[in-house]
Structure formats: C-alpha cells, structure tokens
Design an enzyme around this catalytic site. Structure first.
Site, PDB file in Angstrom:
ATOM      1  N   HIS A 141      -5.023   1.708   7.085  1.00  0.00           N
ATOM      2  CA  HIS A 141      -3.357   1.831   7.190  1.00  0.00           C
ATOM      3  C   HIS A 141      -2.603   2.449   8.344  1.00  0.00           C
ATOM      4  O   HIS A 141      -3.390   3.275   9.017  1.00  0.00           O
ATOM      5  CB  HIS A 141      -3.062   3.062   5.700  1.00  0.00           C
TER       6      HIS A 141
ATOM      7  N   ASP B  31      -0.915   5.171   8.401  1.00  0.00           N
ATOM      8  CA  ASP B  31      -1.029   6.739   8.391  1.00  0.00           C
ATOM      9  C   ASP B  31      -2.283   7.065   9.187  1.00  0.00           C
ATOM     10  O   ASP B  31      -2.737   8.204   9.033  1.00  0.00           O
ATOM     11  CB  ASP B  31      -0.904   7.217   7.188  1.00  0.00           C
TER      12      ASP B  31
ATOM     13  N   GLU C 260       0.707  -1.200  -0.156  1.00  0.00           N
ATOM     14  CA  GLU C 260      -0.081   0.026   0.192  1.00  0.00           C
ATOM     15  C   GLU C 260       0.880   1.224   0.022  1.00  0.00           C
ATOM     16  O   GLU C 260       0.334   2.369   0.381  1.00  0.00           O
ATOM     17  CB  GLU C 260      -1.071   0.045   1.100  1.00  0.00           C
TER      18      GLU C 260
ATOM     19  N   CYS D 135      -2.931  11.347   3.546  1.00  0.00           N
ATOM     20  CA  CYS D 135      -3.367  10.603   2.292  1.00  0.00           C
ATOM     21  C   CYS D 135      -2.948  11.313   0.934  1.00  0.00           C
ATOM     22  O   CYS D 135      -2.570  10.650  -0.101  1.00  0.00           O
ATOM     23  CB  CYS D 135      -4.809  10.066   2.241  1.00  0.00           C
TER      24      CYS D 135
END
Length: 449
Positions: free
Chosen positions: A250, A252, A174, A371
C-alpha cells in the site's frame, strides 16, 4: 468554526492470529504460523489511542468484526450447526478456516475512503467502504464495515455512505491506505491524493512483476466521482511498481501526508516531479503551501522502510503548527532509520518530534500505526453528530481494557481456530461491545439470531 482530524483506530479482534494470508506483505508472510497474543494486541492498540487522546488529539475507536465468519464458510459449501461448520472446515479446508478467522479488520486504514464536507459537491462527509477484493480474507469485511460506519456516522444530513465498488479486479479498492488529503486547514477545501498500483484498462501504466498491485486507477476515479470531488481538487499518482515488488503493498508503507506536508521515500512514485508539482499547484489555488519531505534511498533503503514501517506512521498536526510523527518500536530498532529520524528532528523543520509506540503484535502481522487508523476530517457540528459512544475518553479506555481482559485469550495458534468455543467467545464479547460503543445491532449474529 473549528475543524479537526479525528483518528478512529481499529480495535484488535479476539481472533488476532498470524495466518500469513497477505501475499505481498513481507511481515505477514514472514511471521506466518507463529503464536499470537490477542489480549496483548488489543491492549497495545488501546494504549496508543489513549496516549493520543491524552495529548489532546481527537481520537475514536472502530469495532472489530465477527470471526470466524461462519456465514462466509456456509457460502463456500460447509453446512450444519455453527460448530459443525467450523469443525468440517478445519478438517477439509484449513486455509479457508484461517481466512475466515482473520482479524485483519483491525487495519481500518483499509476500511474506507473518506472525503470531508469541504471537498464534496453536497457538503457532506462521504464514506466509501473498500471492497478489498485482492485478498479473500479481507473481501468479506465490507458489509460489516459499512454497518459499523453507518452506526458511527448516522446523521444523513451530514454523512453520506456508499457501498463498496464492484468486487472485481478492475475496481480493486484498498481504502484510505492509498489516499491522503492535503489542506491548509481541515475545514477548508483541500486536495485529495489518490495513489494507484495499476490501471485495469490502460496498458500504458507499468505493473509490478512479483507482487500484486492492489489499488487500480479506475477504483480511485470511481471513489472521486461518488464523493463529488472536482478535478482541480484531485491528484492521481502511480506507485512505483519496483517498490511494490519489494513489499510495499500500500502507499502508506512508503509515504504519509497530513496538512500541507508529504513525507515520502525517494522511490515511492513514478513521475515524482510531475506529481509533486501538481500537488503544489493545486494546493496553492486553495491557499496552501505544499511541502515535500523526501527520504533519500541513500539514507533509508526501501528494505529498511518496509522492515521498520517508517512511513506507516502517523503524522499529526500540533497547535503550534509543528508536526509529531508516531512510529513503531521497529523504527528505533533499525539503526539507519533511527539515525535518519534523529537527524530529521534536529533540523528544526516541520516534523519536530518523533514518539515511539510498542505495537509488536500488529507489526508482526504486517500493520503499523497508520494501518490502525481511519482519518476523518470533521468540523465542530459534524463531530457533535458522531455517535459519542465511539469517542475515546479515559472512562472508555478503562472500560475497553477491562472488556479485553474479560474476553480475550492471551495465546492463539492455528489449531485453536478449530475450537467452536472461540466463536462463542467472540460473539459474547462483540455483543457486549456494541452496548459499550452504542452501535446497536451491526453483526450478522445480531441481525440473524
């Protein structure tokens, strides 16, 4: 020689819509089928880019992708003219048409993993495009992503580009959404931090029970090998499966790092103490002083973190050594998160200031400030070798804003995706964009007219 962290933000594409395609992403699913505003979305992203450039940060832009992806629909058996392919898909398999129209490439934190020249064996900046094979609508991105990155970073003496890993579940990758780099200074050797959700082959690692773990340990290890990283410059950590099942798709979404600082939630990782100790030890060997800023669950729950995207923020180093945290408006709207942030900055610690940006169009589709950007650490020589057309300036901002206003719709619903004219509008806009950004021919319709 000076070095910089350059943020290359994804430009929101003309087909920005709320398809609810990302299982495990709470915001994406909860806003499914709502009407979107592509023009406003692109303007909001551009405003953030311009604001950071005005603050003195190095800022670039990464182009969106051609959508709908007619070639992808043809590979799935739809035939005829482009218009016929779109109309047939709309009639027979609307979910596939929605997937082929996704503007998810705007989240360029998933575009690739990047290792700077100070870390790599051959002294070049390395890029590996992410295969994103966990979700069909994202798995079709990497061929164009690779071409765009190669057009931006074309000097083969300074930049190395790797193809995406094999598009199978064992090597689910990813990109930078699960990768952070710690360093004393951007031009000095650092420690690259890879966070994975599961192991494909080692059953000792627990897996989430509800939502998929998208990044595998094996993918992270493969990227580290491709980039020529040394063992003493890499740390691997497993994301807590329990937070993945709460919508942390994710890393993040639950942690962000920059320079010598990791800003993370108490529940982000498994074996947290071991991970922090390894980061501290390995960074110390490179002359750095690792600092961990933990957000306690008692002050901010995982649910609050997911709803506000507190950790999907940009942590930026300022010239005076302090850090600026760029957060979405949703953080200010969450009482517990905003109370925590006010307390954090009042302490006079490393994170000295918080700035809020309105990114509602992106946020409703499941992606915040972090993102929207791919971080690339570059020294002066490498920065000079980057395609100058993609570096944000006041002039480029004005040009892109006018371009958006000419080509983007201000309203888009699922039914609009079946309109073949949308493809014409998208191609017309992107053809002009490649000239504005000096990218050359990077889109399928330009390569195979």
């Amino acid at each position: 020689m000076k070095s910089f962290e350059v943020n290359f933000d994804g430009l929101v594409g003309p087909t920005h819509n709320y398809g609810g395609l990302s299982y495990g992403n709470v915001a994406s699913q909860s806003n499914s089928q709502q009407g979107s505003n592509p023009r406003e979305a692109a303007r909001q992203g551009l405003a953030k880019m311009k604001a950071l450039a005005d603050m003195g940060f190095q800022q670039g832009v990464l182009a969106p992708q051609e959508r709908p992806d007619v070639a992808a629909l043809r590979r799935l058996g739809f035939s005829g003219s482009d218009a016929e392919v779109i109309q047939r898909a709309a009639k027979e398999a609307m979910p596939l048409l929605v997937a082929s129209c996704s503007a998810s490439s705007m989240w360029v934190a998933n575009a690739a993993t990047v290792s700077p020249s100070a870390d790599t064996a051959d002294g070049r900046v390395h890029f590996t495009a992410a295969n994103l094979n966990c979700k069909y609508h994202r798995s079709i991105e990497h061929p164009t992503t690779s071409r765009v990155l190669q057009a931006m970073f074309a000097d083969q003496q300074r930049f190395a580009h790797h193809a995406a890993l094999p598009a199978v579940a064992q090597f689910g990758d990813e990109g930078a959404a699960n990768h952070t780099r710690f360093c004393r200074a951007y031009g000095e050797p650092g420690v690259e931090f890879f966070v994975f959700g599961r192991s494909a082959f080692d059953t000792r690692y627990p897996a989430p029970q509800k939502y998929p773990a998208r990044q595998t340990l094996e993918a992270s290890q493969a990227v580290a090998r491709l980039h020529g990283l040394t063992d003493d410059g890499v740390v691997y950590a497993q994301q807590n499966p329990a937070v993945i099942d709460q919508g942390v798709f994710h890393n993040d979404v639950i942690a962000v790092g920059n320079g010598e600082v990791l800003f993370y939630h108490e529940d982000a990782f498994l074996e947290t103490e071991r991970v922090l100790a390894e980061l501290k030890d390995k960074l110390a060997r490179r002359g750095g002083n690792f600092k961990a800023v933990c957000v306690p669950r008692a002050q901010v729950s995982v649910e609050d973190a997911v709803r506000s995207y507190l950790f999907n923020s940009q942590l930026l180093s300022r010239d005076d050594g302090s850090m600026l945290l760029i957060v979405p408006e949703e953080c200010r709207n969450n009482e517990r998160v905003w109370t925590y942030l006010n307390g954090l900055t009042s302490q006079g610690g490393t994170i000295a200031e918080v700035r809020v940006f309105d990114l509602k169009q992106s946020m409703q589709n499941g992606g915040g400030p972090a993102c929207l950007r791919l971080r690339v650490a570059l020294n002066e020589t490498e920065l000079a070798a980057v395609n100058p057309g993609v570096i944000m300036t006041a002039s480029l901002y004005d040009t892109l804003t006018q371009w958006v206003d000419r080509h983007y719709r201000d309203r888009l619903s699922e039914s609009d995706l079946a309109d073949p004219q949308l493809l014409v509008e998208c191609r017309t806009a992107l053809d002009e964009l490649t000239r504005i950004l000096k990218l050359g021919s990077v889109y399928p319709f330009q390569l195979n007219p």
